[in-house]
Design an enzyme around this catalytic site. Structure first.
Site, PDB file in Angstrom:
ATOM      1  CG  ASP A 111       0.709  51.262   8.947  1.00  0.00           C
ATOM      2  OD1 ASP A 111       0.804  51.131   8.301  1.00  0.00           O
ATOM      3  OD2 ASP A 111       2.048  52.312   9.798  1.00  0.00           O
ATOM      4  CE  LYS A 122       8.006  49.534   4.894  1.00  0.00           C
ATOM      5  NZ  LYS A 122       9.064  49.609   4.660  1.00  0.00           N
ATOM      6  CD1 TRP A 166       8.095  51.618  10.549  1.00  0.00           C
ATOM      7  CD2 TRP A 166       7.403  53.481   9.391  1.00  0.00           C
ATOM      8  NE1 TRP A 166       8.860  51.864   9.713  1.00  0.00           N
ATOM      9  CE2 TRP A 166       8.647  53.067   9.298  1.00  0.00           C
ATOM     10  CE3 TRP A 166       7.173  55.338   9.700  1.00  0.00           C
ATOM     11  CZ2 TRP A 166       9.511  54.011   8.398  1.00  0.00           C
ATOM     12  CZ3 TRP A 166       7.958  55.497   8.344  1.00  0.00           C
ATOM     13  CH2 TRP A 166       9.059  55.066   8.367  1.00  0.00           C
TER      14      TRP A 166
END
Length: 357
Positions: free
Chosen positions: A169, A193, A101
């Protein structure tokens, strides 16, 4: 019977929240309408919207001078919006590469401006995130970007680096532990999530940063636009915000983020203790950086891993297959994942090991 859902995202939601939403799905509080059918500017939805923001500010103890935004496009859109808004001409942005990511965020930023990778451990096995003292920072960098928890590899920042403008993030560990928001310029997280259904991206931004945005950035892509309009410049995805509001109420009832962290630490410790006490299972992340949200490990062979996943599913232990890019096993045990599900997995792991040793 509900499955023990170890999916990395879209992921498990609190059962209490789902039941409350189900009860109100067709008729929200006697209005004769679903919340999904109501105006995003009507009084019923406005109350939810404002409460949700207030709850997030309370849970994270967000100081004055910051805004809580509900945006769209997932964390992936933020990969581009951040440099569009905050990386000026001739400036450099610092990024850490800790895995899949973080790499995606870097690739988007490189399309838009100067990027300096200050530490790169994205391909290291066992996996980890960088340490603060190994970062080779750029003097006067516009910002430093990190990925607080790498969902695929199962590695997590335990101590955040110091920077004048730290951006994170936090898609897979947001609201799982207390965070000093004042140490950050911007925090963002996809909702699917640890927050709500997919559809919104939570952004927490220091208001003064929004003023950096160049005039050439389209209106919809400016943080300032969403700050000035309380995230209502366009039609916000109302149902995910409603679910997030219910989740924040649930978190407050659990003792806030301090209470949630205690539960999360205990859940993760049970799984890691099972892995560490075995020669059959092998954790894939460096111990000091192990994630409390995404626990990753391997078995002696890929054939055994496939059998493990199949047999676990028969025991109602679902979606334990590791990400397609790395294989292995991954148990995502976000805030809403019940402790008894971790206990069931540990019992299965011990029985599976005894059968195959």
């Amino acid at each position: 019977m509900r499955a023990y859902n170890f999916s990395a995202g879209p992921a498990i939601l609190p059962e209490e929240v789902l039941k409350e939403a189900a009860a109100e799905l067709v008729d929200y509080q006697g209005t004769g309408m679903s919340i999904m059918e109501m105006s995003h500017r009507g009084k019923e939805y406005s109350a939810i919207h404002d409460e949700c923001i207030a709850n997030i500010k309370e849970l994270l103890n967000i100081p004055e001078g910051y805004s809580v935004l509900f945006m769209t496009g997932g964390a992936s859109s933020q990969f581009a919006l951040i440099p569009m808004n905050l990386l000026g001409a001739g400036e450099t942005a610092d990024y850490t590469n800790s895995g899949a990511w973080a790499k995606k965020a870097i690739q988007e930023a490189q399309l838009l401006g100067n990027v300096h990778i200050v530490a790169d451990c994205g391909k290291e096995i066992p996996t980890r995130v960088p340490t603060a003292d190994e970062l080779k920072l750029t003097d006067g960098a516009a910002y430093l970007h990190i990925t607080s928890n790498e969902t695929i590899s199962g590695a997590q920042w335990k101590v955040f680096p110091e920077h004048d403008c730290l951006i994170a993030d936090m898609s897979s560990d947001i609201l799982s532990r207390p965070v000093d928001v004042s140490k950050f310029g911007l925090i963002y997280a996809g909702s699917q999530k640890n927050l709500a259904p997919a559809g919104i991206t939570l952004v927490i931004i220091k208001d003064e940063l929004a003023e950096k945005c160049p005039a050439t950035v389209p209106t919809m892509m400016r943080y300032k636009t969403h700050i000035e309009n309380n995230s209502l410049y366009n039609t916000v995805p109302t149902f995910p915000v409603y679910i997030l509001c219910l989740v924040t109420r649930w978190l407050k009832a659990k003792g806030g983020l301090e209470g949630m962290q205690k539960i999360n630490d205990e859940k993760a410790a049970k799984l890691y203790d099972c892995i560490d006490s075995s020669d059959f299972y092998k954790g894939t992340a460096v111990k000091e950086f192990r994630s409390t949200m995404n626990v990753t490990w391997r078995l002696p062979t890929e054939e055994l891993e496939a059998e493990f996943i199949a047999e676990a599913a028969k025991q109602n232990l679902k979606t334990l297959k590791g990400h397609r890019s790395v294989g292995g096993i991954r148990a995502s045990i976000y805030n809403a994942f019940p402790t008894e599900g971790v206990d069931a997995l540990v019992a299965f792991m011990k029985a599976f090991e005894a059968k195959h040793s």
